[in-house]
Design an enzyme around this catalytic site. Structure first.
Site, PDB file in Angstrom:
ATOM      1  N   HIS A   7      -4.254 -10.719  15.655  1.00  0.00           N
ATOM      2  CA  HIS A   7      -3.924 -11.810  14.739  1.00  0.00           C
ATOM      3  C   HIS A   7      -2.559 -12.382  15.078  1.00  0.00           C
ATOM      4  CE1 HIS A   7      -6.724  -9.999  11.383  1.00  0.00           C
ATOM      5  NE2 HIS A   7      -7.332 -10.175  12.540  1.00  0.00           N
ATOM      6  N   ASP A  22     -19.256  -2.111   3.967  1.00  0.00           N
ATOM      7  CA  ASP A  22     -19.543  -1.364   5.211  1.00  0.00           C
ATOM      8  C   ASP A  22     -20.291  -0.091   4.883  1.00  0.00           C
ATOM      9  OD1 ASP A  22     -17.692  -3.099   6.368  1.00  0.00           O
ATOM     10  OD2 ASP A  22     -16.089  -1.595   6.421  1.00  0.00           O
ATOM     11  N   HIS A  45     -14.508  -1.316   4.290  1.00  0.00           N
ATOM     12  CA  HIS A  45     -14.785  -2.337   3.274  1.00  0.00           C
ATOM     13  C   HIS A  45     -15.916  -1.776   2.408  1.00  0.00           C
ATOM     14  CE1 HIS A  45     -13.629  -4.769   6.844  1.00  0.00           C
ATOM     15  NE2 HIS A  45     -13.145  -5.664   6.005  1.00  0.00           N
ATOM     16  N   ASP A  79     -10.722  -8.342  19.289  1.00  0.00           N
ATOM     17  CA  ASP A  79     -10.659  -6.963  18.756  1.00  0.00           C
ATOM     18  C   ASP A  79     -10.945  -5.887  19.795  1.00  0.00           C
ATOM     19  OD1 ASP A  79     -10.040  -7.827  16.198  1.00  0.00           O
ATOM     20  OD2 ASP A  79     -12.098  -7.774  15.463  1.00  0.00           O
TER      21      ASP A  79
HETATM   22  C1  XLS Z   1     -10.631  -9.464  10.644  1.00  0.00           C
HETATM   23  C2  XLS Z   1      -9.798  -8.454  10.019  1.00  0.00           C
HETATM   24  C3  XLS Z   1     -10.543  -7.442   9.152  1.00  0.00           C
HETATM   25  C4  XLS Z   1      -9.562  -6.731   8.272  1.00  0.00           C
HETATM   26  C5  XLS Z   1     -10.164  -6.050   7.085  1.00  0.00           C
HETATM   27  O1  XLS Z   1     -10.201 -10.190  11.524  1.00  0.00           O
HETATM   28  O2  XLS Z   1      -9.049  -7.814  11.014  1.00  0.00           O
HETATM   29  O3  XLS Z   1     -11.271  -6.577   9.939  1.00  0.00           O
HETATM   30  O4  XLS Z   1      -8.816  -5.794   8.979  1.00  0.00           O
HETATM   31  O5  XLS Z   1     -10.808  -6.932   6.235  1.00  0.00           O
HETATM   32 NI    NI Z   2      -7.840  -6.134  10.740  1.00  0.00          NI
HETATM   33 NI    NI Z   3      -9.015  -8.989  12.982  1.00  0.00          NI
END
Ligand code: XLS
Ligand code: NI
Ligand code: NI
Length: 442
Positions: A274, A107, A104, A312
């Site tokens: 997700h 980042d 990003h 994650d």
């Molecule tokens: C957050 C997302 C983020 C995207 C990029 O849950 O996974 O990390 O991959 O903005």
């Molecule tokens: Ni992501």
């Molecule tokens: Ni994510």
């Protein structure tokens, strides 16, 4: 460029040593140089490192601050720290043998006091990234803009009720697209972090969706005007941080894109965690995207069955990944996409070596899944089973149904005069699960 000092002096580039190796800092299944069908495994899998987790993550959670302290996080000011951090990152990309990275805008470069200041910082770091990419051969899988961390985006970016915030976000995306193009990014991602709502009591849902579509059209138009050829990707997520996110899952994403005439310009970046948050399996989301010809890229991670948020984690569930890989290979692969480790270390995993263990496991699991899936497809047992299951649609009246050559009247006559009652046939799920187990433990 001067030779940078080593930030991981104790760790040599990770080598492939095979499944029997006792060396924890070696690949057991991922041999980046192994040639399969005329391409290296590295070129098949296109692994990518997520800058935000691996180089900005500190282990903080809502119950306590960060635990992970990196030795390179020091310097005169935020920009010089960012430059050194990026050196460390590229050393890591090389040592872990990742051909790609993702970031990003925020980042890699600190925000300034004004947008112009932020842009200057970004330019500085993008120039540095350009040098490091050139020196190491590491490429950019995708870029994106962080439109969710800064308090100005607390009510969304493209879906913010304030046009001023919409405009600010648009300006930020313009710059992020410039940066992605400059670094040769092969894709550009939109993850709708706060593009959703907390309560409908204050929300005009229709207007917000219209605005989101407008925003994406503006990005498509701008990309065209600067000659950016990368693939646009939507990354669906049902919730978190908002209660409801508009790009809930792949199916609702497809409906959204088609409603607003955006479907030609977008594919999907599917994230494992997700998918499960949306109540789907990882494989389900891949299949839905592939069915629409919109499978783009993967954010490789895993959730935890017992936790209801985006944990994650690195994924070592070879069964889950084999099923995903089967669907990806059947769809013809990811094209310009890849497997991006959008995954983070657990809060107590504070050693530098943990960053290596995490990615070694993730890469090995995907490499293993890739090999098992290829074996399964080469044998064709599942393919034959599925083909046979639908064979009645290959000829006769079944084919007529698919080819739109029958009416309800025709079928009614057929059943009454000829077919009668259908004969039930087993779905054979347990047999197939056992077959899968055989492939997984060969
Ligand atoms: C957050 C997302 C983020 C995207 C990029 O849950 O996974 O990390 O991959 O903005
Ligand atoms: Ni992501
Ligand atoms: Ni994510």
């Amino acid at each position: 460029m001067k030779k940078a000092k080593a930030h991981f002096p104790q760790i040599k580039p990770i080598a492939y040593e095979g499944p029997k190796s006792a060396n924890a800092l070696a690949f057991k299944h991922y041999d980046p140089d192994e040639v399969i069908d005329g391409r290296t495994l590295s070129a098949h899998l296109r692994f990518s490192i997520a800058y935000w987790h691996s180089f900005r993550g500190t282990g903080g959670d809502p119950f306590g601050p960060g635990t992970i302290v990196r030795p390179w996080e020091k310097g005169r000011d935020a920009v010089s720290i960012a430059l050194t951090r990026m050196d460390a990152a590229f050393e890591f990309f090389q040592k872990i043998r990742a051909p790609f990275w993702c970031f990003h805008d925020r980042d890699i470069a600190p925000e300034g006091r004004t947008l112009a200041g932020s842009n200057r910082n970004l330019d500085r770091l993008v120039a540095h990234a350009q040098d490091l990419q050139q020196a190491t051969g590491v490429r950019l899988l995708w870029g994106t803009a962080n439109l969710f961390s800064n308090p100005r985006y607390m009510c969304g970016a493209a879906t913010n009720p304030d046009a001023h915030v919409f405009a600010y976000a648009a300006a930020q995306v313009k710059k992020a697209l410039d940066a992605t193009k400059r670094l040769g990014g092969e894709n550009y991602v939109f993850w709708g972090g706060r593009e959703g709502y907390e309560t409908l009591l204050n929300t005009n849902l229709k207007r917000e969706q219209d605005h989101l579509a407008r925003f994406l059209h503006l990005a498509v138009d701008y990309a065209k005007s600067i000659g950016f050829k990368g693939q646009f990707l939507i990354e669906p997520k049902p919730k978190e941080p908002t209660k409801h996110q508009y790009d809930f899952d792949v199916a609702s994403g497809i409906a959204f894109l088609r409603t607003y005439g955006l479907e030609r310009h977008f594919k999907f970046n599917i994230e494992t965690n997700h998918a499960t948050l949306a109540g789907h399996t990882f494989q389900h989301e891949i299949e839905v995207a592939a069915a629409a010809g919109m499978l783009g890229s993967i954010d490789a991670n895993a959730g935890d069955e017992l936790l209801g948020w985006d944990t994650d984690q690195f994924n070592t569930n070879v069964r889950e990944l084999t099923l995903a890989m089967l669907s990806i290979l059947r769809a013809g692969g990811l094209g310009s996409g890849g497997f991006n480790f959008d995954a983070k270390l657990r809060r107590p995993s504070i050693d530098l070596a943990d960053l290596f263990h995490a990615h070694i496991g993730g890469m090995d699991a995907y490499a293993l899944a890739f090999k098992v899936a290829r074996r399964i497809l080469a044998d064709g047992k599942f393919e034959h089973f599925i083909a046979a299951r639908y064979a009645s649609f290959d000829t006769g009246y079944g084919r007529d149904i698919e080819k739109r050559r029958t009416s309800l009247r025709d079928l009614n006559r057929l059943v009454l005069t000829k077919l009668g009652e259908p004969k039930p046939r087993s779905g054979k799920q347990e047999y197939l699960e056992n077959l899968l187990m055989q492939y997984l433990h060969q």
